[in-house]
Design a protein around this motif. Structure first.
Motif, PDB file in Angstrom:
ATOM      1  N   HIS A   1       5.904   2.266 -12.887  1.00  0.00           N
ATOM      2  CA  HIS A   1       6.081   1.674 -14.215  1.00  0.00           C
ATOM      3  C   HIS A   1       6.849   0.353 -14.104  1.00  0.00           C
ATOM      4  CE1 HIS A   1       4.449   4.591 -17.026  1.00  0.00           C
ATOM      5  NE2 HIS A   1       5.111   5.587 -16.449  1.00  0.00           N
ATOM      6  N   ALA A   2       7.904   0.347 -13.281  1.00  0.00           N
ATOM      7  CA  ALA A   2       8.735  -0.852 -13.134  1.00  0.00           C
ATOM      8  C   ALA A   2       7.942  -2.012 -12.539  1.00  0.00           C
ATOM      9  CB  ALA A   2       9.945  -0.529 -12.260  1.00  0.00           C
ATOM     10  N   LEU A   3       7.105  -1.731 -11.552  1.00  0.00           N
ATOM     11  CA  LEU A   3       6.289  -2.796 -10.960  1.00  0.00           C
ATOM     12  C   LEU A   3       5.367  -3.416 -12.008  1.00  0.00           C
ATOM     13  CD1 LEU A   3       5.423  -1.139  -7.533  1.00  0.00           C
ATOM     14  CD2 LEU A   3       6.630  -3.313  -7.838  1.00  0.00           C
ATOM     15  N   ARG A   4       4.764  -2.583 -12.845  1.00  0.00           N
ATOM     16  CA  ARG A   4       3.901  -3.126 -13.907  1.00  0.00           C
ATOM     17  C   ARG A   4       4.716  -3.995 -14.863  1.00  0.00           C
ATOM     18  NH1 ARG A   4       2.961  -1.289 -18.882  1.00  0.00           N
ATOM     19  NH2 ARG A   4       3.885   0.737 -18.414  1.00  0.00           N
ATOM     20  N   GLU A   5       5.949  -3.554 -15.178  1.00  0.00           N
ATOM     21  CA  GLU A   5       6.813  -4.346 -16.061  1.00  0.00           C
ATOM     22  C   GLU A   5       7.168  -5.694 -15.437  1.00  0.00           C
ATOM     23  OE1 GLU A   5       7.756  -3.780 -19.142  1.00  0.00           O
ATOM     24  OE2 GLU A   5       6.775  -1.815 -19.279  1.00  0.00           O
ATOM     25  N   LEU A   6       7.172  -5.756 -14.115  1.00  0.00           N
ATOM     26  CA  LEU A   6       7.460  -7.007 -13.410  1.00  0.00           C
ATOM     27  C   LEU A   6       6.221  -7.887 -13.281  1.00  0.00           C
ATOM     28  CD1 LEU A   6       9.765  -5.636 -10.548  1.00  0.00           C
ATOM     29  CD2 LEU A   6      10.472  -7.098 -12.463  1.00  0.00           C
ATOM     30  N   GLY A   7       5.103  -7.444 -13.823  1.00  0.00           N
ATOM     31  CA  GLY A   7       3.893  -8.251 -13.787  1.00  0.00           C
ATOM     32  C   GLY A   7       3.026  -8.021 -12.569  1.00  0.00           C
ATOM     33  N   VAL A   8       3.316  -6.971 -11.798  1.00  0.00           N
ATOM     34  CA  VAL A   8       2.551  -6.666 -10.590  1.00  0.00           C
ATOM     35  C   VAL A   8       1.265  -5.922 -10.979  1.00  0.00           C
ATOM     36  CG1 VAL A   8       2.574  -5.434  -8.383  1.00  0.00           C
ATOM     37  CG2 VAL A   8       4.667  -6.548  -9.226  1.00  0.00           C
ATOM     38  N   THR A   9       0.160  -6.285 -10.333  1.00  0.00           N
ATOM     39  CA  THR A   9      -1.096  -5.546 -10.519  1.00  0.00           C
ATOM     40  C   THR A   9      -1.000  -4.240  -9.740  1.00  0.00           C
ATOM     41  OG1 THR A   9      -2.393  -7.574 -10.784  1.00  0.00           O
ATOM     42  CG2 THR A   9      -3.596  -5.572 -10.147  1.00  0.00           C
ATOM     43  N   VAL A  10      -1.042  -3.124 -10.430  1.00  0.00           N
ATOM     44  CA  VAL A  10      -0.897  -1.811  -9.791  1.00  0.00           C
ATOM     45  C   VAL A  10      -2.176  -1.012 -10.015  1.00  0.00           C
ATOM     46  CG1 VAL A  10       0.475   0.303  -9.648  1.00  0.00           C
ATOM     47  CG2 VAL A  10       1.588  -1.856 -10.291  1.00  0.00           C
ATOM     48  N   TRP A  11      -2.776  -0.570  -8.910  1.00  0.00           N
ATOM     49  CA  TRP A  11      -3.978   0.287  -8.969  1.00  0.00           C
ATOM     50  C   TRP A  11      -3.674   1.610  -8.305  1.00  0.00           C
ATOM     51  CZ3 TRP A  11      -9.584  -1.645  -8.187  1.00  0.00           C
ATOM     52  CH2 TRP A  11      -9.870  -2.682  -9.101  1.00  0.00           C
TER      53      TRP A  11
ATOM     54  N   ALA B   1       0.011  -3.855  -5.895  1.00  0.00           N
ATOM     55  CA  ALA B   1       0.406  -2.588  -5.277  1.00  0.00           C
ATOM     56  C   ALA B   1      -0.752  -1.612  -5.441  1.00  0.00           C
ATOM     57  CB  ALA B   1       1.666  -2.029  -5.927  1.00  0.00           C
ATOM     58  N   PHE B   2      -1.217  -1.071  -4.320  1.00  0.00           N
ATOM     59  CA  PHE B   2      -2.306  -0.100  -4.348  1.00  0.00           C
ATOM     60  C   PHE B   2      -1.714   1.273  -4.056  1.00  0.00           C
ATOM     61  CE2 PHE B   2      -5.916   2.365  -3.099  1.00  0.00           C
ATOM     62  CZ  PHE B   2      -6.986   1.836  -3.814  1.00  0.00           C
ATOM     63  N   VAL B   3      -1.942   2.219  -4.970  1.00  0.00           N
ATOM     64  CA  VAL B   3      -1.367   3.557  -4.843  1.00  0.00           C
ATOM     65  C   VAL B   3      -2.421   4.483  -4.252  1.00  0.00           C
ATOM     66  CG1 VAL B   3      -0.217   5.456  -6.020  1.00  0.00           C
ATOM     67  CG2 VAL B   3       0.040   3.106  -6.878  1.00  0.00           C
TER      68      VAL B   3
ATOM     69  N   LEU C   1       0.873  -1.176   0.000  1.00  0.00           N
ATOM     70  CA  LEU C   1       0.000   0.000   0.000  1.00  0.00           C
ATOM     71  C   LEU C   1       0.906   1.221   0.000  1.00  0.00           C
ATOM     72  CD1 LEU C   1      -2.754   1.402   0.261  1.00  0.00           C
ATOM     73  CD2 LEU C   1      -2.612   1.052   2.739  1.00  0.00           C
ATOM     74  N   PHE C   2       0.974   1.922  -1.133  1.00  0.00           N
ATOM     75  CA  PHE C   2       1.840   3.084  -1.238  1.00  0.00           C
ATOM     76  C   PHE C   2       1.140   4.308  -0.637  1.00  0.00           C
ATOM     77  CE2 PHE C   2       3.953   0.740  -4.817  1.00  0.00           C
ATOM     78  CZ  PHE C   2       5.205   0.679  -4.222  1.00  0.00           C
ATOM     79  N   GLY C   3       1.756   4.857   0.379  1.00  0.00           N
ATOM     80  CA  GLY C   3       1.237   5.988   1.130  1.00  0.00           C
ATOM     81  C   GLY C   3       1.860   5.924   2.506  1.00  0.00           C
ATOM     82  N   ASP C   4       1.552   6.897   3.353  1.00  0.00           N
ATOM     83  CA  ASP C   4       2.123   6.837   4.697  1.00  0.00           C
ATOM     84  C   ASP C   4       1.208   6.109   5.676  1.00  0.00           C
ATOM     85  OD1 ASP C   4       0.111   8.668   5.293  1.00  0.00           O
ATOM     86  OD2 ASP C   4       1.461  10.387   5.344  1.00  0.00           O
ATOM     87  N   GLY C   5      -0.029   5.804   5.240  1.00  0.00           N
ATOM     88  CA  GLY C   5      -0.949   5.047   6.084  1.00  0.00           C
ATOM     89  C   GLY C   5      -1.528   5.840   7.231  1.00  0.00           C
ATOM     90  N   ARG C   6      -1.254   7.153   7.285  1.00  0.00           N
ATOM     91  CA  ARG C   6      -1.705   7.939   8.442  1.00  0.00           C
ATOM     92  C   ARG C   6      -2.948   8.772   8.148  1.00  0.00           C
ATOM     93  NH1 ARG C   6       4.035   8.875   9.044  1.00  0.00           N
ATOM     94  NH2 ARG C   6       3.781  10.964   8.150  1.00  0.00           N
ATOM     95  N   ASP C   7      -3.241   9.006   6.865  1.00  0.00           N
ATOM     96  CA  ASP C   7      -4.422   9.799   6.542  1.00  0.00           C
ATOM     97  C   ASP C   7      -5.677   8.935   6.651  1.00  0.00           C
ATOM     98  OD1 ASP C   7      -3.732   8.301   4.187  1.00  0.00           O
ATOM     99  OD2 ASP C   7      -5.091   9.577   3.058  1.00  0.00           O
TER     100      ASP C   7
END
Length: 311
Positions: free
Chosen positions: A88-98, A67-69, A13-19
């Motif tokens: 972009h790199a995560l998507r190239e590695l086959g990761v589901t990115v939202w 990976a959730f943005v 989970l990309f973020g600081d998790g505090r909001d």
């Protein structure tokens, strides 16, 4: 003695998790037996010393499934480029990115959003984006001669900040106030007696919640004092929102739509990292759960199947 759920490096989970949004998303994951790895993008980067080529604290050589943005921090051009490069790199590695970097780039840059809306044949106000002030002045003057006003928006703006209503070319901001880029739209007068527009929340290819925003003036952003009213979107409106999210490649999005005096609906913006705390107050659906379920169905479909089997 309580035992804290172990972190699941399968989901980041990309973020600081505090909001508010980060906390509600984290709780939604945990209700499904997943404790995501919360990783601020400012602490991430690239490294040739890991198997993935990425440096994400807590992952090591492990590649996540999803990976959730939630949040991309502001910064210099170079910093934001690095953050987006990581996605972009995560998507190239086959990761589901939202949402993945392509959708974020298309939505953060309003001119690119406009391009994709027009390319998809979706109705949107007449728009101009460019760096030449003389051309911007000519556009505003032409609109004024037709009896229309123009709206000046920051190219990368959000939450209604920096938006100005222009009546003449003299009202244009100086170049330094708009970072050298003029993004101008034809002002859409209210179809009703007061100013209002729609915010539709699209997730996984369908509208899951919607509201009408009533503004005290022509800016109808909740952060600036607009009032939210629960509303059920018509099929026409829902289809327009879904197509708008799809044309920029967004898996989930907040789509802003306004109705002109001629009755036509026009797409104003597509937000790839939308806030939904205002919408949550007027809907009974727990939106964080809805988003997480749709995301897991794409990234970890077996987790949804297991949950259904246990129900």
């Amino acid at each position: 003695m309580t035992h804290e759920m172990p972190i699941t490096p399968t989901i980041v989970l990309f973020g600081d998790g505090r909001d508010w949004h980060g906390k509600s998303l984290k709780r939604a994951f945990e209700r499904r037996g997943i404790r995501p790895l919360v990783a601020p993008l400012a602490q991430c980067g690239f490294s040739t010393e890991t198997a993935t080529g990425l440096s994400i604290p807590g992952l090591g050589n492990h590649c996540p499934r999803g990976a959730f943005v939630r949040f991309i921090p502001g910064g210099s051009f170079e910093q934001v480029t690095l953050y987006l490069g990581l996605l972009h790199a995560l998507r190239e590695l086959g990761v589901t990115v939202w949402n993945d970097a392509r959708a974020i780039e298309r939505c953060v840059d309003k001119s690119t959003t406009t391009f994709f809306l027009q390319k998809a044949g979706l109705p949107t106000p007449r728009t101009f984006a460019g760096v030449d002030r003389a051309t911007a002045e000519e556009l505003v003057s032409r609109l004024a001669s037709e009896g229309h006003k123009a709206v000046e928006k920051p190219l990368f703006g959000a939450q209604g900040k920096g938006i100005r209503l222009l009546e003449t070319a003299n009202d244009l901001s100086p170049p330094e106030a708009v970072d050298g880029v003029y993004y101008l739209q034809e002002f859409v007068p209210p179809a009703q007696e007061h100013h209002q527009d729609w915010r539709l929340f699209v997730c996984g290819g369908r509208v899951v919640a919607s509201m009408i925003r009533h503004g005290e003036d022509w800016i109808t952003n909740i952060k600036l004092g607009a009032r939210a009213e629960a509303a059920i979107a018509s099929q026409e409106l829902a289809d327009l929102a879904v197509r708008a999210a799809s044309c920029v490649g967004a898996d989930y999005a907040g789509v802003d739509i306004i109705q002109g005096r001629d009755g036509r609906f026009l797409v104003l913006e597509v937000n790839s990292m939308p806030a939904w705390n205002g919408l949550q107050k007027v809907t009974s659906l727990r939106l964080s759960d809805t988003v997480v379920d749709a995301f897991l169905a794409a990234a970890l479909p077996e987790s949804i199947q297991n949950a259904q089997g246990e129900a």
